[in-house]
Design an enzyme around this catalytic site. Sequence first.
Site, PDB file in Angstrom:
ATOM      1  N   LEU A   1      99.923   8.678 139.242  1.00 50.65           N
ATOM      2  CA  LEU A   1      98.488   8.422 139.391  1.00 50.65           C
ATOM      3  C   LEU A   1      98.250   7.129 140.178  1.00 50.65           C
ATOM      4  O   LEU A   1      97.189   6.521 140.100  1.00 50.65           O
ATOM      5  CB  LEU A   1      97.793   8.365 138.025  1.00 50.65           C
TER       6      LEU A   1
ATOM      7  N   ASP B   1      97.060   6.846 149.014  1.00 49.25           N
ATOM      8  CA  ASP B   1      96.838   6.255 147.689  1.00 49.25           C
ATOM      9  C   ASP B   1      96.026   4.962 147.790  1.00 49.25           C
ATOM     10  O   ASP B   1      95.058   4.748 147.059  1.00 49.25           O
ATOM     11  CB  ASP B   1      98.170   5.977 146.995  1.00 49.25           C
TER      12      ASP B   1
ATOM     13  N   GLU C   1     103.747  -2.256 150.656  1.00 50.40           N
ATOM     14  CA  GLU C   1     104.574  -1.313 149.882  1.00 50.40           C
ATOM     15  C   GLU C   1     105.710  -0.764 150.758  1.00 50.40           C
ATOM     16  O   GLU C   1     106.843  -0.624 150.307  1.00 50.40           O
ATOM     17  CB  GLU C   1     103.708  -0.188 149.306  1.00 50.40           C
TER      18      GLU C   1
HETATM   19  C1  GLA Z   1     102.764   9.750 147.162  1.00 50.31           C
HETATM   20  C2  GLA Z   1     102.576   8.855 148.381  1.00 50.31           C
HETATM   21  C3  GLA Z   1     101.365   9.315 149.207  1.00 50.31           C
HETATM   22  C4  GLA Z   1     101.437  10.807 149.530  1.00 50.31           C
HETATM   23  C5  GLA Z   1     101.734  11.624 148.265  1.00 50.31           C
HETATM   24  C6  GLA Z   1     101.980  13.075 148.550  1.00 50.31           C
HETATM   25  O1  GLA Z   1     101.681   9.604 146.283  1.00 50.31           O
HETATM   26  O2  GLA Z   1     102.398   7.514 147.987  1.00 50.31           O
HETATM   27  O3  GLA Z   1     101.279   8.543 150.387  1.00 50.31           O
HETATM   28  O4  GLA Z   1     102.386  11.057 150.538  1.00 50.31           O
HETATM   29  O5  GLA Z   1     102.867  11.114 147.565  1.00 50.31           O
HETATM   30  O6  GLA Z   1     100.821  13.701 149.013  1.00 50.31           O
END
Ligand code: GLA
Length: 401
Positions: A139, A187, A175
């Site tokens: 999440l 994200d 990151e």
């Molecule tokens: C993780 C990564 C995102 C994305 C998702 C898959 O959450 O941090 O950047 O690539 O996986 O959709």
Amino acid sequence: MQEVRADRSEAVSMRPFFTEEFVHLHGPGDHEARSFLAPGRINLIGEHIDYNGGLVMPAAINLGIAAACRPRSDHLVRLHSSDDPLAVEIDLDRPIEPDPARGWGNYPAGVLHELLLQGVDLRGTDVLFTTTLPQGAGLSSSAAMGVLTAFSFLALAEAPTSDLKAIALLCQKAENQFVGVNCGIMDQFAVALGKEDCALLLNCESHDYHYVPVAMGAHACVIMNTSRQRRLADSKYNKRRAECNAVLRLLETDAPRNGLVHASWSDVLSHVSDPVLRRRAHHVISEQARVKRASRVLAAGDLAAFGRLLTESHASLRDDYEVTGSHLDAIVGAALQAPGCLGARMTGAGFGGCAIALVERAEISNFTASVRSAYLAATGLEPAFYVTHAADGVHETTGEG
Ligand code: GLA
């Protein structure tokens, strides 16, 4: 079984306990503390699409990380978390390097490092983080921690915090480069730019976005935590990225493209013979089409069609992209058999973590009871459920509530 009906006031109502703990850890100080909140996120649809240059549809959620921050008179940053005994100290006058012994503290450290590189005049600060987001559950607790750090330290430095897109990009860079996780932009964007009752329709190539209202009326989005922490996530995640790049290289012999989402299936069939690479490309191309259909059916209020797209997305991630794993398949399978469910899929990187289901509100208790017993019988693990709604992105909460 845990059922959380968190709302925005939850992080704020933690405050009396939070203040006591802050003073206990950091002692009394000369300055006033300020508090900030960053949400986690779900991705409604468009999985493993951000690093392929396409459209994704995440939403910030009403679970998140709060930070109480109090400026100091020196250049030390002292970080504590209510959820982890490891305390972290960073001297802003010395170079900040990644350090495995710093554990979770590398996420904020990477962001402070980037802010300093950008010339922000950071202040020494005592910080206490506390979270309602389950860790390692997909999440985006790491993106929430990064964006929260950037936003709160910019605010304390009296630097502008309004360019949330720039904050998201800075945190993705931290990151990628400091923590060493090769994530896309989805994200950080969702955590920074989320909006109450809306999903973001984000173009991961141009970084243009608009909000899609997702007030679901008689339905709700239920997060289902498999209680299976993501395993091998980073290595398989990077492997999938490499496979997509391999397809792109084969296609580029013909016509250069910015991302795999722009390829057509007939191009793939004529240039890619490896069956695994074909399946990876099939997921990316079909998932992108599903995002476009999802934004249309949501605008038309057709939740039944939206639910079907969620379920199709899961099948594609399971069969073509192979990132679901037995626990996510078990919980999604249980959800699809449970009362009131219009559709379900894994959310995030996969390999464990959480799935989401679109469920009739009146059936939520029956739904969670049914999923729990089927999932427990299949895996021996106790799942957790969070009835969620789309929430605002990062913001200051000082003086709220
Ligand atoms: C993780 C990564 C995102 C994305 C998702 C898959 O959450 O941090 O950047 O690539 O996986 O959709």
